[in-house]
Design an enzyme around this catalytic site. Structure first.
Site, PDB file in Angstrom:
ATOM      1  N   ASN A 144      59.826 -47.620 -17.196  1.00  0.00           N
ATOM      2  CA  ASN A 144      60.598 -47.576 -18.568  1.00  0.00           C
ATOM      3  C   ASN A 144      62.081 -47.831 -17.858  1.00  0.00           C
ATOM      4  OD1 ASN A 144      61.397 -48.373 -20.969  1.00  0.00           O
ATOM      5  ND2 ASN A 144      61.113 -46.181 -22.127  1.00  0.00           N
ATOM      6  N   TRP A 145      62.377 -49.503 -18.181  1.00  0.00           N
ATOM      7  CA  TRP A 145      63.728 -49.308 -17.897  1.00  0.00           C
ATOM      8  C   TRP A 145      64.862 -48.962 -19.556  1.00  0.00           C
ATOM      9  CZ3 TRP A 145      64.655 -53.929 -14.325  1.00  0.00           C
ATOM     10  CH2 TRP A 145      63.479 -54.301 -13.166  1.00  0.00           C
ATOM     11  N   LYS A 146      64.059 -48.859 -20.439  1.00  0.00           N
ATOM     12  CA  LYS A 146      64.959 -48.817 -21.568  1.00  0.00           C
ATOM     13  C   LYS A 146      66.173 -50.247 -21.175  1.00  0.00           C
ATOM     14  CE  LYS A 146      63.651 -44.297 -21.606  1.00  0.00           C
ATOM     15  NZ  LYS A 146      64.293 -42.847 -21.939  1.00  0.00           N
TER      16      LYS A 146
ATOM     17  N   HIS B 299      57.486 -45.820 -28.917  1.00  0.00           N
ATOM     18  CA  HIS B 299      58.599 -45.080 -27.826  1.00  0.00           C
ATOM     19  C   HIS B 299      59.698 -43.880 -29.623  1.00  0.00           C
ATOM     20  CE1 HIS B 299      61.459 -43.097 -25.472  1.00  0.00           C
ATOM     21  NE2 HIS B 299      60.892 -43.332 -24.508  1.00  0.00           N
TER      22      HIS B 299
ATOM     23  N   GLU C 239      62.699 -43.284 -28.640  1.00  0.00           N
ATOM     24  CA  GLU C 239      64.244 -43.469 -28.797  1.00  0.00           C
ATOM     25  C   GLU C 239      63.460 -44.741 -30.542  1.00  0.00           C
ATOM     26  OE1 GLU C 239      65.211 -44.585 -24.491  1.00  0.00           O
ATOM     27  OE2 GLU C 239      64.774 -42.235 -24.874  1.00  0.00           O
TER      28      GLU C 239
ATOM     29  N   GLU D 280      54.780 -37.764 -24.542  1.00  0.00           N
ATOM     30  CA  GLU D 280      56.410 -37.694 -24.220  1.00  0.00           C
ATOM     31  C   GLU D 280      56.818 -36.837 -24.934  1.00  0.00           C
ATOM     32  OE1 GLU D 280      57.630 -41.645 -21.920  1.00  0.00           O
ATOM     33  OE2 GLU D 280      58.406 -41.712 -23.763  1.00  0.00           O
TER      34      GLU D 280
ATOM     35  N   GLY E 142      64.596 -37.652 -20.694  1.00  0.00           N
ATOM     36  CA  GLY E 142      65.791 -38.063 -20.419  1.00  0.00           C
ATOM     37  C   GLY E 142      67.040 -36.704 -20.071  1.00  0.00           C
TER      38      GLY E 142
ATOM     39  N   SER F  67      61.318 -37.374 -17.658  1.00  0.00           N
ATOM     40  CA  SER F  67      61.600 -36.631 -16.942  1.00  0.00           C
ATOM     41  C   SER F  67      60.278 -36.030 -15.156  1.00  0.00           C
ATOM     42  CB  SER F  67      62.143 -34.958 -17.084  1.00  0.00           C
ATOM     43  OG  SER F  67      63.859 -35.553 -17.701  1.00  0.00           O
TER      44      SER F  67
ATOM     45  N   GLY G 253      60.830 -42.911 -16.953  1.00  0.00           N
ATOM     46  CA  GLY G 253      62.573 -43.988 -17.584  1.00  0.00           C
ATOM     47  C   GLY G 253      63.599 -43.248 -16.568  1.00  0.00           C
ATOM     48  N   GLY G 254      64.418 -42.661 -16.733  1.00  0.00           N
ATOM     49  CA  GLY G 254      65.350 -42.777 -15.359  1.00  0.00           C
ATOM     50  C   GLY G 254      64.921 -42.900 -14.240  1.00  0.00           C
TER      51      GLY G 254
HETATM   52  P1  PGA Z   1      62.614 -40.240 -18.751  1.00  0.00           P
HETATM   53  O1  PGA Z   1      62.469 -40.731 -19.729  1.00  0.00           O
HETATM   54  O2  PGA Z   1      62.259 -40.167 -17.513  1.00  0.00           O
HETATM   55  O3  PGA Z   1      64.155 -40.737 -18.488  1.00  0.00           O
HETATM   56  O4  PGA Z   1      62.510 -38.881 -19.188  1.00  0.00           O
HETATM   57  C1  PGA Z   1      60.882 -41.610 -19.683  1.00  0.00           C
HETATM   58  C2  PGA Z   1      60.773 -41.950 -21.099  1.00  0.00           C
HETATM   59  O5  PGA Z   1      61.517 -41.981 -22.177  1.00  0.00           O
HETATM   60  O6  PGA Z   1      60.063 -42.706 -21.329  1.00  0.00           O
END
Ligand code: PGA
Length: 249
Positions: A9-11, A97, A99, A168, A174, A212, A233-234
């Site tokens: 997930n590049w966001k 998600h 966010e 999640e 993150g 994470s 994500g990251g």
């Molecule tokens: P993260 O994000 O791996 O940076 O914790 C995961 C996500 O939000 O899908």
């Protein structure tokens, strides 16, 4: 579930130049060797869908969006339909998600409607659920993820078996704090039971863990009975890290 699914997930990260560099690294990592054991996908910002699909053509990596409209078409300024995403060659759409739930006030029902629209338009929705730290500390984890999942189950009916679910925990996204494999497994087992109770076939829905995930914790997380892969994500922004996580699957 035997074959794992690892989704990046590049966001809201990237640029055409940075994407080209990242994808070059992923293609050079040649994930086809692990293809019999895992499927790999990247969920990218809408404007890059076409270019990323074209770059990954012929590779083992598929593509998705990070959101999709609950509407099929019409006067919805700023929205992007599942059909549009599909037309650019994507296979998945992340919906719900945390966010989006928190910064865009997306309700459980809107998330369920997005999952339904994605399916209707030929995409596989990756439905995210997860509790905040306050909810976990108040012992509300199962109540929260159960409620989020129920909206989707009630809206999709028999089609529930066609989705992917990602657990999640909001406190792990993150933050560098990962749910322990045992904590993640416990919630996944609960989600598996809820899926099965809602619809017998849905017992096979892939259940991804996200929050994470890193090269050094991926293998242990993925070895849990009810963890069928990860939403990353990251670490999906660095080709060597994402490739290492995909190999751990
Ligand atoms: P993260 O994000 O791996 O940076 O914790 C995961 C996500 O939000 O899908």
């Amino acid at each position: 579930m035997s074959k794992k699914l690892v989704v990046g997930n590049w966001k809201m990260h990237g640029s055409r130049a940075a994407n080209a560099e990242l994808l070059k690294g992923l293609l050079e990592a040649d994930l086809s060797a692990s293809a019999p054991r895992s499927n790999v996908a990247v969920c990218v910002p809408f404007p890059y869908l076409g270019e990323v699909v074209a770059t990954l053509q012929g590779s083992a990596i598929t593509v998705g969006s990070q959101d999709v409209s609950a509407q099929a078409q019409g006067a919805y300024t700023g929205e992007v339909s599942g059909a549009m995403v599909r037309e650019f060659g994507a296979r998945y759409a992340i919906v719900g998600h945390s966010e989006r739930r928190s910064y865009h006030s997306e309700s459980d029902q809107l998330v369920a409607d997005k999952a339904k629209a994605a399916l209707a338009q030929g995409l596989v929705p990756i439905v995210c659920v997860g509790e905040t730290l306050a909810e976990r500390e108040a012992d509300q984890t199962e109540a929260v993820v159960g409620r989020q999942l129920k909206a989707v189950a009630d809206t999709l009916g028999a089609d529930l078996s066609k989705v992917v679910v990602a657990y999640e925990p909001v406190w792990a996204i993150g933050t560098g704090k990962t749910a322990s494999p045992a904590q993640a497994q416990a919630v996944h087992a609960f989600l598996r039971a809820q899926l099965k109770a809602a619809q017998a076939q849905a017992v096979n829905v892939p259940l991804l863990y996200g929050g994470s995930v890193k090269p050094d914790n991926a293998a242990e997380l993925f070895s849990q009975t009810d963890i069928d892969g990860g939403l990353i994500g990251g670490a999906s922004l660095k080709a060597s890290d994402f490739a290492a996580i995909a190999r751990a699957a």
